[in-house]
Design a protein around this motif. Sequence first.
Motif, PDB file in Angstrom:
ATOM      1  N   SER A  27       0.563  -1.456   0.079  1.00 58.67           N
ATOM      2  CA  SER A  27      -0.191  -0.284  -0.020  1.00 58.67           C
ATOM      3  C   SER A  27       0.827   1.037   0.096  1.00 58.67           C
ATOM      4  N   VAL A  28       2.007   1.396   0.588  1.00 58.94           N
ATOM      5  CA  VAL A  28       2.773   2.727   0.593  1.00 58.94           C
ATOM      6  C   VAL A  28       3.426   2.676  -0.457  1.00 58.94           C
ATOM      7  N   GLY A  29       3.659   1.555  -0.677  1.00 57.04           N
ATOM      8  CA  GLY A  29       4.697   1.443  -2.501  1.00 57.04           C
ATOM      9  C   GLY A  29       3.491   1.982  -3.863  1.00 57.04           C
ATOM     10  N   SER A  30       2.625   1.505  -3.380  1.00 59.32           N
ATOM     11  CA  SER A  30       1.493   1.697  -4.602  1.00 59.32           C
ATOM     12  C   SER A  30       1.722   3.370  -4.099  1.00 59.32           C
ATOM     13  N   ALA A  31       1.444   4.468  -2.882  1.00 66.12           N
ATOM     14  CA  ALA A  31       0.959   5.315  -2.826  1.00 66.12           C
ATOM     15  C   ALA A  31       2.210   6.155  -3.191  1.00 66.12           C
ATOM     16  N   VAL A  32       3.368   5.621  -2.788  1.00 61.85           N
ATOM     17  CA  VAL A  32       4.837   6.381  -3.466  1.00 61.85           C
ATOM     18  C   VAL A  32       5.011   6.824  -5.017  1.00 61.85           C
ATOM     19  N   LEU A  33       4.529   5.315  -5.448  1.00 61.96           N
ATOM     20  CA  LEU A  33       5.530   5.324  -7.307  1.00 61.96           C
ATOM     21  C   LEU A  33       4.145   6.312  -7.430  1.00 61.96           C
ATOM     22  N   LEU A  34       2.899   6.584  -7.473  1.00 68.54           N
ATOM     23  CA  LEU A  34       1.506   6.853  -8.222  1.00 68.54           C
ATOM     24  C   LEU A  34       2.332   8.626  -7.296  1.00 68.54           C
ATOM     25  N   VAL A  35       1.500   8.406  -6.556  1.00 66.74           N
ATOM     26  CA  VAL A  35       2.171  10.356  -5.633  1.00 66.74           C
ATOM     27  C   VAL A  35       3.550  10.560  -6.127  1.00 66.74           C
ATOM     28  N   GLU A  36       3.971   9.962  -5.640  1.00 66.06           N
ATOM     29  CA  GLU A  36       5.448  10.811  -5.416  1.00 66.06           C
ATOM     30  C   GLU A  36       6.547  10.574  -6.657  1.00 66.06           C
ATOM     31  N   LYS A  37       6.665   9.221  -7.479  1.00 68.02           N
ATOM     32  CA  LYS A  37       7.354   9.393  -8.285  1.00 68.02           C
ATOM     33  C   LYS A  37       6.583   9.379  -9.667  1.00 68.02           C
ATOM     34  N   GLY A  38       5.372   9.203  -9.791  1.00 67.88           N
ATOM     35  CA  GLY A  38       4.976   9.953 -10.525  1.00 67.88           C
ATOM     36  C   GLY A  38       4.790   8.560 -12.069  1.00 67.88           C
ATOM     37  N   PHE A  39       4.361   7.682 -11.689  1.00 69.43           N
ATOM     38  CA  PHE A  39       4.186   6.457 -12.169  1.00 69.43           C
ATOM     39  C   PHE A  39       3.117   6.759 -12.518  1.00 69.43           C
ATOM     40  N   GLY A  40       2.516   5.605 -13.999  1.00 66.76           N
ATOM     41  CA  GLY A  40       1.179   5.353 -14.476  1.00 66.76           C
ATOM     42  C   GLY A  40       0.679   4.449 -13.449  1.00 66.76           C
ATOM     43  N   VAL A  41      -0.603   3.840 -13.664  1.00 67.48           N
ATOM     44  CA  VAL A  41      -0.687   2.971 -12.446  1.00 67.48           C
ATOM     45  C   VAL A  41      -0.304   1.681 -13.105  1.00 67.48           C
TER      46      VAL A  41
ATOM     47  N   PHE B  80       4.850 -19.588  -1.183  1.00 70.96           N
ATOM     48  CA  PHE B  80       5.548 -18.647  -1.403  1.00 70.96           C
ATOM     49  C   PHE B  80       5.537 -17.285  -1.621  1.00 70.96           C
ATOM     50  N   GLY B  81       5.816 -17.546  -3.665  1.00 68.06           N
ATOM     51  CA  GLY B  81       6.050 -15.905  -3.501  1.00 68.06           C
ATOM     52  C   GLY B  81       5.149 -16.330  -4.159  1.00 68.06           C
ATOM     53  N   LEU B  82       3.903 -17.224  -4.497  1.00 76.49           N
ATOM     54  CA  LEU B  82       2.186 -17.152  -4.728  1.00 76.49           C
ATOM     55  C   LEU B  82       1.078 -16.145  -3.907  1.00 76.49           C
ATOM     56  N   CYS B  83       2.025 -16.617  -2.217  1.00 75.77           N
ATOM     57  CA  CYS B  83       1.732 -15.756  -1.348  1.00 75.77           C
ATOM     58  C   CYS B  83       1.881 -14.324  -1.040  1.00 75.77           C
ATOM     59  N   GLY B  84       3.067 -13.844  -1.483  1.00 74.12           N
ATOM     60  CA  GLY B  84       3.517 -13.177  -0.716  1.00 74.12           C
ATOM     61  C   GLY B  84       3.145 -12.030  -2.465  1.00 74.12           C
ATOM     62  N   LEU B  85       2.778 -12.234  -3.520  1.00 67.90           N
ATOM     63  CA  LEU B  85       1.944 -11.754  -5.373  1.00 67.90           C
ATOM     64  C   LEU B  85       1.089 -11.517  -4.370  1.00 67.90           C
ATOM     65  N   LEU B  86      -0.167 -12.496  -3.652  1.00 65.56           N
ATOM     66  CA  LEU B  86      -0.745 -12.030  -3.745  1.00 65.56           C
ATOM     67  C   LEU B  86      -1.259 -11.328  -2.201  1.00 65.56           C
ATOM     68  N   ALA B  87      -0.498 -11.036  -1.469  1.00 65.83           N
ATOM     69  CA  ALA B  87      -0.826  -9.571  -0.267  1.00 65.83           C
ATOM     70  C   ALA B  87      -0.559  -8.682  -0.653  1.00 65.83           C
ATOM     71  N   ALA B  88       0.522  -8.571  -2.332  1.00 65.31           N
ATOM     72  CA  ALA B  88       1.174  -7.308  -2.946  1.00 65.31           C
ATOM     73  C   ALA B  88      -0.354  -6.663  -3.344  1.00 65.31           C
ATOM     74  N   LEU B  89      -1.143  -8.174  -4.145  1.00 61.69           N
ATOM     75  CA  LEU B  89      -2.308  -7.247  -4.622  1.00 61.69           C
ATOM     76  C   LEU B  89      -3.335  -7.260  -3.474  1.00 61.69           C
ATOM     77  N   ALA B  90      -2.996  -7.300  -2.598  1.00 63.50           N
ATOM     78  CA  ALA B  90      -4.543  -6.720  -1.747  1.00 63.50           C
ATOM     79  C   ALA B  90      -4.238  -5.729  -0.889  1.00 63.50           C
ATOM     80  N   GLY B  91      -2.661  -5.513  -1.275  1.00 62.04           N
ATOM     81  CA  GLY B  91      -1.993  -4.087  -1.070  1.00 62.04           C
ATOM     82  C   GLY B  91      -2.327  -2.881  -1.767  1.00 62.04           C
ATOM     83  N   VAL B  92      -2.781  -3.260  -2.966  1.00 61.25           N
ATOM     84  CA  VAL B  92      -3.121  -2.731  -3.863  1.00 61.25           C
ATOM     85  C   VAL B  92      -4.567  -1.924  -3.553  1.00 61.25           C
ATOM     86  N   VAL B  93      -5.084  -3.137  -3.964  1.00 67.23           N
ATOM     87  CA  VAL B  93      -6.578  -3.014  -3.198  1.00 67.23           C
ATOM     88  C   VAL B  93      -6.838  -2.162  -1.934  1.00 67.23           C
ATOM     89  N   HIS B  94      -6.200  -2.753  -1.225  1.00 61.91           N
ATOM     90  CA  HIS B  94      -5.951  -1.708   0.154  1.00 61.91           C
ATOM     91  C   HIS B  94      -6.124   0.018  -0.169  1.00 61.91           C
TER      92      HIS B  94
END
Length: 347
Positions: free
Chosen positions: A100-114, A246-260
Motif C-alpha cells: 500500500s505504501v509502495g502504491s502511494a509512493v510510486l503513484l503520488v511521489e514518483k509519477g508512475f502510471g497505474v 510462498f512466492g504466490l502468497c507474497g504476490l497475493l499479499a501485494a495485490l491485497a495491498g494495492v486494493v487496500h
Amino acid sequence: MTAGVAGREEEEAPRRRRRRQDLLNLLFRFQSLFGLVLVFAAAVLYSPSKNGHLLFTDSGNLFNVVRSISEIGILAVGMTLVILIGGIDLSVGSVLGLASVGSAVLLVEKGFGVVPAVLAVLAIGLGFGLLQGVAIARFGIQAFIVTLAGMQIARGLARIWSGGQGITITYGDGPGQAPVVFSLLGERTFDGLVPIPALIFIVVAALAVLLLRVSAFSRHVYAIGGNEKAARLSGVPVTRVKIAVFGLCGLLAALAGVVHAGQLNFGGPNDGAMYELDAIAAVVIGGTSLSGGRGSVVGTVAGALLVGVLRNILALNNVDSNVQLLIIGLVIVLAAGLQRLRPASVT
C-alpha cells in the motif's frame, strides 16, 4: 424364520454404517459451507428491519459484506496454499502494508502510471515471498521463524519507504497526483452495485480453485502437505513447489495491498496490521488442516464470508465490538475443534 431375519440384519448393519460414514464425510468435507448457510440463516432471522425491509438482505449490504472481506479473502487464498503444504506465513499483513505504501509512493511521489506502479508493487510482493520460500525450502529454516522475521522486515521497509508517515492519494493530472483510473478500486460496477474489490477477490478465488483442481502443481501441493518425505521420494520437486507457494502468497499479499490503497486512497506503513491472523482464521474456519494436506480454496472463501456475515449482522444489531471479538474467537475455536474429529479420509 428368526435366523433369516437375523441374517438380513447382519447384512444391513454394514450398509447402515457405510451410509452414516458417508454422511459424516459429507458434513466434514463441506463444513464451512454448512456453517455459512447456518450463519446466513441466523443473520436473516435476527436482522433488524427498516420500513418493512430487512437491512441484512439488502443487496447493497450483502455486497458490502463481500467488499469488507475482499482484502482478507485475497490474503486467505494465498495463506491456503501455504497451509496446504504444512507451512505458515505471518508476513502477509506487513507485505500488504508495504504494497500500500509502495502504491502511494510510486503513484503520488514518483509519477508512475497505474500499470507500471502496480506491476512494480506486485513484483516486490512476489520477490519477498520467493526469498522467504528460499530460506524455508533450501536452508531448512522453520516457516514460522522466517515469516515472523519477514513480518518485521516488511513493516520496517514500509516505514523507511514512507518516512514513517501515511501518504494520501489524490487524483489529477498535476505533479503529486495519481492517475484518476486508480480510484476505480474504490468504486462499484454493474449499475453501482458490485464493488470492484469484491470482483477482484472473486477472480482471484476462481483462479486459485482452477489451479488446485486441474494442475499437476496442485497434486504436488497436497502431496507435500500430506507427507513431505514420501512426496520427495516419489519425485515431487518439493523445494521448487514450496518456493513457488510462498512466492504466490507474497504476490497475493501485494495485490491485497494495492486494493487496500485504492479503496482508502491512502498508503500507510501500519496498514494490514494483524491481517495475517484474520487470514489464518478464514482458512481454519474453511476447514483447511493446519498440519497440511487437506483443505480447499472454496472452503476458505466460505470461511471468509462466514466471518464477514457474522461481523455484519452483529454490527447491524449494535453488538459491542468487544463481544464481536469474543464471538468470532469462539467460532474459530469451534472450527479448529471440528478438525480434530475430521476423518482422515476426508480431504
